[in-house]
Scaffold this motif. Sequence first.
Motif, PDB file in Angstrom:
ATOM      1  N   GLN A 139     -58.641 -17.341  59.010  1.00 15.34           N
ATOM      2  CA  GLN A 139     -58.367 -18.726  57.983  1.00 15.34           C
ATOM      3  C   GLN A 139     -58.145 -19.893  58.504  1.00 15.34           C
ATOM      4  N   SER A 142     -61.447 -21.174  60.310  1.00 16.87           N
ATOM      5  CA  SER A 142     -62.375 -21.868  59.429  1.00 16.87           C
ATOM      6  C   SER A 142     -61.876 -23.133  58.904  1.00 16.87           C
ATOM      7  N   ALA A 143     -60.490 -23.317  58.870  1.00 11.25           N
ATOM      8  CA  ALA A 143     -59.963 -24.640  58.423  1.00 11.25           C
ATOM      9  C   ALA A 143     -60.311 -25.762  59.789  1.00 11.25           C
ATOM     10  N   ALA A 218     -66.283 -19.793  51.878  1.00 13.96           N
ATOM     11  CA  ALA A 218     -65.470 -20.537  52.551  1.00 13.96           C
ATOM     12  C   ALA A 218     -66.063 -21.839  52.593  1.00 13.96           C
ATOM     13  N   THR A 221     -67.217 -23.589  49.273  1.00 10.08           N
ATOM     14  CA  THR A 221     -66.233 -24.098  48.312  1.00 10.08           C
ATOM     15  C   THR A 221     -65.117 -25.017  49.208  1.00 10.08           C
ATOM     16  N   HIS A 222     -65.377 -25.153  50.364  1.00 10.48           N
ATOM     17  CA  HIS A 222     -64.373 -25.744  51.249  1.00 10.48           C
ATOM     18  C   HIS A 222     -63.115 -25.258  51.115  1.00 10.48           C
ATOM     19  N   ASP A 223     -62.888 -23.836  51.067  1.00 12.68           N
ATOM     20  CA  ASP A 223     -61.668 -23.102  50.930  1.00 12.68           C
ATOM     21  C   ASP A 223     -61.365 -22.162  52.225  1.00 12.68           C
ATOM     22  N   PRO A 224     -60.845 -22.568  53.340  1.00 15.26           N
ATOM     23  CA  PRO A 224     -60.896 -21.414  54.519  1.00 15.26           C
ATOM     24  C   PRO A 224     -59.965 -20.321  54.125  1.00 15.26           C
ATOM     25  N   GLU A 225     -58.933 -20.460  53.194  1.00 13.41           N
ATOM     26  CA  GLU A 225     -58.348 -19.016  52.828  1.00 13.41           C
ATOM     27  C   GLU A 225     -59.199 -18.187  52.190  1.00 13.41           C
ATOM     28  N   THR A 226     -60.501 -18.416  51.860  1.00 10.88           N
ATOM     29  CA  THR A 226     -61.458 -17.207  51.350  1.00 10.88           C
ATOM     30  C   THR A 226     -61.798 -16.407  52.667  1.00 10.88           C
TER      31      THR A 226
END
Length: 270
Positions: A139, A142-143, A218, A221-226
């Motif tokens: 995560q 990815s972020a 991720a 959706t611009h969601d690194p937690e995915t």
Amino acid sequence: MNAHSSAASAARSAQDSTVFRVLARIGYVVLGILHILIGAIAVSIAMGGGGGEADQGGAMQQIQKSPAGVVLLWIIVFGLVALAIWQIAEAVVERDPDTKKKWGYRVKFIGTAVAYIAIAWTALTYALGGQSQSSESSQSFSAQLLAAPAGVAMLVLLGLVVTAIGIAFIVRGITRAFKKHLHLPAGAARSGIITLGVVGYIAKGIAVAVTGVLFVVAALTHDPETAGGLDSALRTLAGLPFGAIILWTVGAGLVLYGLFCFARARYARM
């Protein structure tokens, strides 16, 4: 002698070393143990138990807590490093001067070596008393990637590469391509090993491919937690319709892949 010739000569010497071959075979045993632990954790999750993290970190944590756990972790480190060096040697050594290895063949072995070194690094972290949460690391990575210029495209590319690796495992299982790397025995043992390989490769391929898909999701959706690594991939499977059955099947397949690794330690062409 140029640098390439020197590297090839060193790699050939390593491959010809009996001690080094033994260490490389231990590396396959180590891989087997890790996959059995990860598969067992996945099955536990499928059955409603906590199970822990269904990834290399979770497996290392289980080993760390066991009697002589630190010793086992150091064996894992040395075994995987030896196996990684063996893979690199396979990429650079030309046994037959009339047959040149294709670049795809070399890339495959180098990529496998990098994966083994990454797992060895995780084992080293636990051997030294630390811990590693692969989901959090994925995560965070990815972020950071999403925050970079063209980060979305790079994360999508990474996800597609990981997904392709997973698909390659599935194809290797279905086509039984792994057989060419083994000196298989005759009779029932041969059939058993092939069955372990087919089911194991497909199960591992599914888990890896889902991990890649999560990286793509991720990014889009611009969601690194995915993007949470193997543990998140397996838990995502659990969230699907009939997810518990799917996760149990994949977990059992990973256990079978671990058993295949034991057979590979004995029958691998070296």
